[in-house]
Design a protein around this motif. Structure first.
Motif, PDB file in Angstrom:
ATOM      1  N   ALA A 199       0.825  -1.206   0.000  1.00 14.43           N
ATOM      2  CA  ALA A 199       0.000   0.000   0.000  1.00 14.43           C
ATOM      3  C   ALA A 199       0.860   1.256   0.000  1.00 14.43           C
ATOM      4  O   ALA A 199       0.512   2.263  -0.622  1.00 14.43           O
ATOM      5  CB  ALA A 199      -0.941  -0.007   1.212  1.00 14.43           C
ATOM      6  N   ASP A 200       2.019   1.205   0.672  1.00 16.26           N
ATOM      7  CA  ASP A 200       2.897   2.379   0.693  1.00 16.26           C
ATOM      8  C   ASP A 200       3.469   2.669  -0.692  1.00 16.26           C
ATOM      9  O   ASP A 200       3.675   3.829  -1.052  1.00 16.26           O
ATOM     10  CB  ASP A 200       4.030   2.162   1.696  1.00 16.26           C
ATOM     11  CG  ASP A 200       3.536   2.188   3.133  1.00 16.26           C
ATOM     12  OD1 ASP A 200       2.430   2.731   3.355  1.00 16.26           O
ATOM     13  OD2 ASP A 200       4.232   1.666   4.020  1.00 16.26           O
ATOM     14  N   GLN A 201       3.743   1.625  -1.486  1.00 22.43           N
ATOM     15  CA  GLN A 201       4.237   1.841  -2.849  1.00 22.43           C
ATOM     16  C   GLN A 201       3.188   2.546  -3.704  1.00 22.43           C
ATOM     17  O   GLN A 201       3.509   3.459  -4.473  1.00 22.43           O
ATOM     18  CB  GLN A 201       4.623   0.509  -3.481  1.00 22.43           C
ATOM     19  CG  GLN A 201       5.867  -0.128  -2.898  1.00 22.43           C
ATOM     20  CD  GLN A 201       6.185  -1.452  -3.557  1.00 22.43           C
ATOM     21  OE1 GLN A 201       5.592  -2.475  -3.223  1.00 22.43           O
ATOM     22  NE2 GLN A 201       7.101  -1.431  -4.503  1.00 22.43           N
ATOM     23  N   VAL A 202       1.943   2.111  -3.576  1.00 31.19           N
ATOM     24  CA  VAL A 202       0.868   2.759  -4.331  1.00 31.19           C
ATOM     25  C   VAL A 202       0.698   4.194  -3.870  1.00 31.19           C
ATOM     26  O   VAL A 202       0.484   5.112  -4.678  1.00 31.19           O
ATOM     27  CB  VAL A 202      -0.444   1.963  -4.167  1.00 31.19           C
ATOM     28  CG1 VAL A 202      -1.573   2.632  -4.946  1.00 31.19           C
ATOM     29  CG2 VAL A 202      -0.262   0.522  -4.635  1.00 31.19           C
ATOM     30  N   ARG A 203       0.824   4.416  -2.581  1.00 31.39           N
ATOM     31  CA  ARG A 203       0.663   5.770  -2.033  1.00 31.39           C
ATOM     32  C   ARG A 203       1.783   6.689  -2.532  1.00 31.39           C
ATOM     33  O   ARG A 203       1.541   7.864  -2.878  1.00 31.39           O
ATOM     34  CB  ARG A 203       0.668   5.693  -0.509  1.00 31.39           C
ATOM     35  CG  ARG A 203       0.214   6.967   0.182  1.00 31.39           C
ATOM     36  CD  ARG A 203       0.107   6.779   1.679  1.00 31.39           C
ATOM     37  NE  ARG A 203      -1.003   5.897   2.002  1.00 31.39           N
ATOM     38  CZ  ARG A 203      -0.856   4.642   2.461  1.00 31.39           C
ATOM     39  NH1 ARG A 203       0.355   4.137   2.636  1.00 31.39           N
ATOM     40  NH2 ARG A 203      -1.907   3.906   2.757  1.00 31.39           N
ATOM     41  N   LEU A 204       3.001   6.180  -2.614  1.00 34.48           N
ATOM     42  CA  LEU A 204       4.115   6.985  -3.108  1.00 34.48           C
ATOM     43  C   LEU A 204       3.941   7.312  -4.582  1.00 34.48           C
ATOM     44  O   LEU A 204       4.277   8.426  -5.020  1.00 34.48           O
ATOM     45  CB  LEU A 204       5.435   6.250  -2.869  1.00 34.48           C
ATOM     46  CG  LEU A 204       5.910   6.149  -1.410  1.00 34.48           C
ATOM     47  CD1 LEU A 204       7.155   5.269  -1.317  1.00 34.48           C
ATOM     48  CD2 LEU A 204       6.197   7.531  -0.847  1.00 34.48           C
ATOM     49  N   ARG A 205       3.438   6.359  -5.363  1.00 33.98           N
ATOM     50  CA  ARG A 205       3.206   6.636  -6.781  1.00 33.98           C
ATOM     51  C   ARG A 205       2.112   7.686  -6.950  1.00 33.98           C
ATOM     52  O   ARG A 205       2.188   8.537  -7.841  1.00 33.98           O
ATOM     53  CB  ARG A 205       2.843   5.352  -7.518  1.00 33.98           C
ATOM     54  CG  ARG A 205       2.774   5.524  -9.030  1.00 33.98           C
ATOM     55  CD  ARG A 205       2.740   4.233  -9.787  1.00 33.98           C
ATOM     56  NE  ARG A 205       1.455   3.576  -9.708  1.00 33.98           N
ATOM     57  CZ  ARG A 205       1.223   2.447  -9.059  1.00 33.98           C
ATOM     58  NH1 ARG A 205       2.209   1.832  -8.412  1.00 33.98           N
ATOM     59  NH2 ARG A 205       0.029   1.908  -9.034  1.00 33.98           N
ATOM     60  N   ALA A 206       1.093   7.624  -6.104  1.00 33.86           N
ATOM     61  CA  ALA A 206       0.039   8.629  -6.179  1.00 33.86           C
ATOM     62  C   ALA A 206       0.580  10.016  -5.854  1.00 33.86           C
ATOM     63  O   ALA A 206       0.203  11.009  -6.486  1.00 33.86           O
ATOM     64  CB  ALA A 206      -1.102   8.258  -5.225  1.00 33.86           C
ATOM     65  N   ARG A 207       1.478  10.114  -4.897  1.00 31.98           N
ATOM     66  CA  ARG A 207       2.075  11.414  -4.582  1.00 31.98           C
ATOM     67  C   ARG A 207       2.920  11.916  -5.745  1.00 31.98           C
ATOM     68  O   ARG A 207       2.942  13.113  -6.038  1.00 31.98           O
ATOM     69  CB  ARG A 207       2.925  11.288  -3.321  1.00 31.98           C
ATOM     70  CG  ARG A 207       2.121  11.065  -2.044  1.00 31.98           C
ATOM     71  CD  ARG A 207       3.042  10.905  -0.841  1.00 31.98           C
ATOM     72  NE  ARG A 207       2.273  10.651   0.381  1.00 31.98           N
ATOM     73  CZ  ARG A 207       2.831  10.377   1.557  1.00 31.98           C
ATOM     74  NH1 ARG A 207       4.162  10.346   1.661  1.00 31.98           N
ATOM     75  NH2 ARG A 207       2.076  10.144   2.606  1.00 31.98           N
ATOM     76  N   ARG A 208       3.629  11.007  -6.411  1.00 33.58           N
ATOM     77  CA  ARG A 208       4.449  11.409  -7.548  1.00 33.58           C
ATOM     78  C   ARG A 208       3.586  11.929  -8.691  1.00 33.58           C
ATOM     79  O   ARG A 208       3.999  12.790  -9.464  1.00 33.58           O
ATOM     80  CB  ARG A 208       5.284  10.214  -8.018  1.00 33.58           C
ATOM     81  CG  ARG A 208       6.325  10.571  -9.063  1.00 33.58           C
ATOM     82  CD  ARG A 208       7.237   9.411  -9.358  1.00 33.58           C
ATOM     83  NE  ARG A 208       6.552   8.325 -10.028  1.00 33.58           N
ATOM     84  CZ  ARG A 208       6.287   7.147  -9.498  1.00 33.58           C
ATOM     85  NH1 ARG A 208       6.631   6.895  -8.237  1.00 33.58           N
ATOM     86  NH2 ARG A 208       5.663   6.204 -10.185  1.00 33.58           N
ATOM     87  N   LEU A 209       2.367  11.398  -8.796  1.00 32.39           N
ATOM     88  CA  LEU A 209       1.439  11.841  -9.826  1.00 32.39           C
ATOM     89  C   LEU A 209       0.623  13.048  -9.410  1.00 32.39           C
ATOM     90  O   LEU A 209      -0.218  13.516 -10.178  1.00 32.39           O
ATOM     91  CB  LEU A 209       0.486  10.685 -10.195  1.00 32.39           C
ATOM     92  CG  LEU A 209       1.133   9.424 -10.765  1.00 32.39           C
ATOM     93  CD1 LEU A 209       0.088   8.330 -10.962  1.00 32.39           C
ATOM     94  CD2 LEU A 209       1.840   9.711 -12.074  1.00 32.39           C
ATOM     95  N   GLY A 210       0.847  13.541  -8.188  1.00 31.81           N
ATOM     96  CA  GLY A 210       0.101  14.695  -7.698  1.00 31.81           C
ATOM     97  C   GLY A 210      -1.301  14.358  -7.234  1.00 31.81           C
ATOM     98  O   GLY A 210      -2.174  15.237  -7.216  1.00 31.81           O
ATOM     99  N   LEU A 211      -1.538  13.098  -6.854  1.00 30.12           N
ATOM    100  CA  LEU A 211      -2.874  12.657  -6.441  1.00 30.12           C
ATOM    101  C   LEU A 211      -2.866  12.118  -5.012  1.00 30.12           C
ATOM    102  O   LEU A 211      -3.700  11.292  -4.648  1.00 30.12           O
ATOM    103  CB  LEU A 211      -3.385  11.569  -7.400  1.00 30.12           C
ATOM    104  CG  LEU A 211      -3.473  11.971  -8.874  1.00 30.12           C
ATOM    105  CD1 LEU A 211      -3.780  10.752  -9.738  1.00 30.12           C
ATOM    106  CD2 LEU A 211      -4.546  13.033  -9.080  1.00 30.12           C
ATOM    107  N   GLY A 212      -1.927  12.565  -4.220  1.00 28.02           N
ATOM    108  CA  GLY A 212      -1.797  12.030  -2.877  1.00 28.02           C
ATOM    109  C   GLY A 212      -2.936  12.384  -1.943  1.00 28.02           C
ATOM    110  O   GLY A 212      -3.140  11.717  -0.926  1.00 28.02           O
ATOM    111  N   ASN A 213      -3.703  13.424  -2.275  1.00 28.49           N
ATOM    112  CA  ASN A 213      -4.807  13.832  -1.395  1.00 28.49           C
ATOM    113  C   ASN A 213      -6.134  13.196  -1.770  1.00 28.49           C
ATOM    114  O   ASN A 213      -7.171  13.549  -1.204  1.00 28.49           O
ATOM    115  CB  ASN A 213      -4.951  15.354  -1.428  1.00 28.49           C
ATOM    116  CG  ASN A 213      -5.235  15.872  -2.835  1.00 28.49           C
ATOM    117  OD1 ASN A 213      -4.976  15.178  -3.812  1.00 28.49           O
ATOM    118  ND2 ASN A 213      -5.755  17.092  -2.918  1.00 28.49           N
TER     119      ASN A 213
END
Length: 455
Positions: A130-144
């Motif tokens: 889940a942390d890997q998916v969360r980091l990728r979302a932050r890299r895409l600007g979708l962390g929120n």
């Protein structure tokens, strides 16, 4: 005591056989029967049939009034286009593609945008934490984005967790080959496990009204891995195509029970993820000021969307006695051989002492038969070293008799060409004139060759 009955399931068509055979009796494919664990057969079951003891089902007429299914927009216009308008409630979608092509990135972007729009979204990854998916979302600007993440491979755990609360509007399973059902023996990814896991997930989606998206692996030849019956079980099958060395990606609907399969979505891989391409022709056309021999622009058609691509040809004359080579990238090599044969038999042009190279610029793959005339124009231009005008496009199908046959949606191709600044077109004589494009129509290949060679 009841004994488990062995059975063999065909991976191509899903038929069941009592004994193994080298060839499937139903579809004729070879070496596709795989042993599967069947149900326990009791003497009572063996003596009774299924013609009684069931419940009555409700039958309705074909002319019954049925409302159109509700659509959920993904927030990505190109993905909505390929799906036919968005995800449908209580539907199952299977998306496949090569490793690293961008399947997880696209679905994560869609899941985040739907969650930001107020939809409840669950993303279950069996390949990443889940942390890997969360980091990728932050890299895409979708962390929120309020997407519920989980890393699990047990279908029982997933359904227990989702069934104990309000079912989500969208459920993403990445990927189905990593899921495991404890009702079936075998490792994840086997035929039995993939079929059983998919069946349970699809049943949950149908009963709870959840839009289910399954990510599927592909084999080395590009087809979806696992049993072929998996494609029959889902409502929509999407193929994510493209070369990893090229920027563009094409999302194509192979099967769609809620829409057509004639639309595509075009994306470009950027540092911020997959971005939509509103004008796909800009990816495949070369910007130049001078005419170059052997280069012709062809208005291809993907569903209802015209895409202008550049066809490049090179003809190299060889010394007598040398064996000429034919190399094709992005087109059918057999069709190139047919075009060369028709040019020689009907027009007297010989390529026997020349090497022929054909390339579709930008890594695009053309399957449209309307490309015949554009390929012939590129070959003639390369052979005679007479450049084709930069404001000209060409399309049309060539018959073995030398006839130039009309193709579908000619007016749409011409309209798109005129929109992008092209003013002239080489086409079959029967095609309509539209879009402010001056049409040069030909009924047979001989007249076309005379036009190209300036006779």
């Amino acid at each position: 005591m009841a004994k488990p009955k062995k059975r063999y399931v065909c991976q191509a068509c899903g038929s069941v056989s009592a004994q193994w055979a080298g060839q499937c009796a139903d579809c004729g494919e070879w070496n596709t029967l795989v042993e599967d664990v069947g149900g326990v057969v009791t003497p009572f079951q063996a003596k009774h049939n299924l013609q009684g003891g069931g419940r009555m089902i409700l039958m309705s007429g074909l002319d019954a009034d049925v409302p159109l299914p509700a659509r959920m927009s993904t927030g990505i216009a190109e993905l909505d286009r390929a799906l036919g308008g968005g995800f449908v409630e209580a539907s199952a979608t299977l998306i496949g593609g090569d490793p690293g092509i961008g399947k997880s990135t696209l679905l994560l972007q869609a899941a985040a945008k739907m969650a930001l729009a107020g939809k409840s979204v669950a993303y279950v990854s069996g390949e990443e934490a889940a942390d890997q998916v969360r980091l990728r979302a932050r890299r895409l600007g979708l962390g929120n984005a309020p997407v519920q993440l989980a890393s699990a491979t047990s279908v029982r755990d997933i359904l227990t967790t989702l069934g104990g609360a309000t079912p989500p509007d969208l459920l993403v399973i990445d990927s189905i080959q990593t899921m495991h059902s404890d009702l079936i023996e075998g490792a994840p990814g086997t035929v039995s496990q993939v079929r059983a896991s998919s069946q349970e997930l699809i049943r949950f989606a149908k009963e709870r009204g959840t839009a289910l998206v399954l990510v599927g692996h592909v084999t080395k030849d590009g087809s979806l891995a696992g049993p072929r019956v998996l494609e029959h079980m889902v409502d929509t099958v999407l193929a994510f195509e493209g070369e990893r060395s090229h920027q563009y990606r094409i999302l194509r609907a192979v099967k769609n029970r809620f829409g057509g399969t004639d639309e595509i979505g075009v994306f470009a891989m950027q540092t911020e993820g997959l971005t939509e391409v509103g004008n796909p022709s800009s990816l495949f056309l070369t910007s130049r000021d001078e005419s170059v021999s052997g280069t012709v622009v062809f208005p291809a058609l993907e569903g209802t969307r015209p895409v202008l691509v550049e066809i490049q040809a090179l003809v190299v004359r060889l010394a007598s006695g040398a064996t000429p080579r034919r190399a094709v990238v992005g087109w059918d090599s057999g069709r190139l051989a047919m075009i060369l044969a028709v040019l020689e038999a009907r027009c007297g042009l010989s390529f026997a002492t020349s090497e022929v190279y054909l390339n579709i610029a930008g890594g695009y793959r053309v399957q449209d038969p309307a490309a015949d005339l554009a390929v012939a124009a590129a070959l003639l231009s390369a052979l005679s070293e007479r450049p084709v005008a930069t404001d000209m496009v060409a399309f049309g199908e060539i018959a073995l008799s030398g006839e130039v046959r009309p193709v579908a949606h000619g007016a749409l191709r011409l309209k798109e060409a005129g929109k992008l600044g092209f003013t002239r077109a080489i086409a079959p004589a029967a095609q309509a004139k539209e879009g402010g494009v001056t049409l040069s129509g030909f009924r047979n290949l001989a007249g076309f060759v005379d036009y190209m060679l300036g006779r």
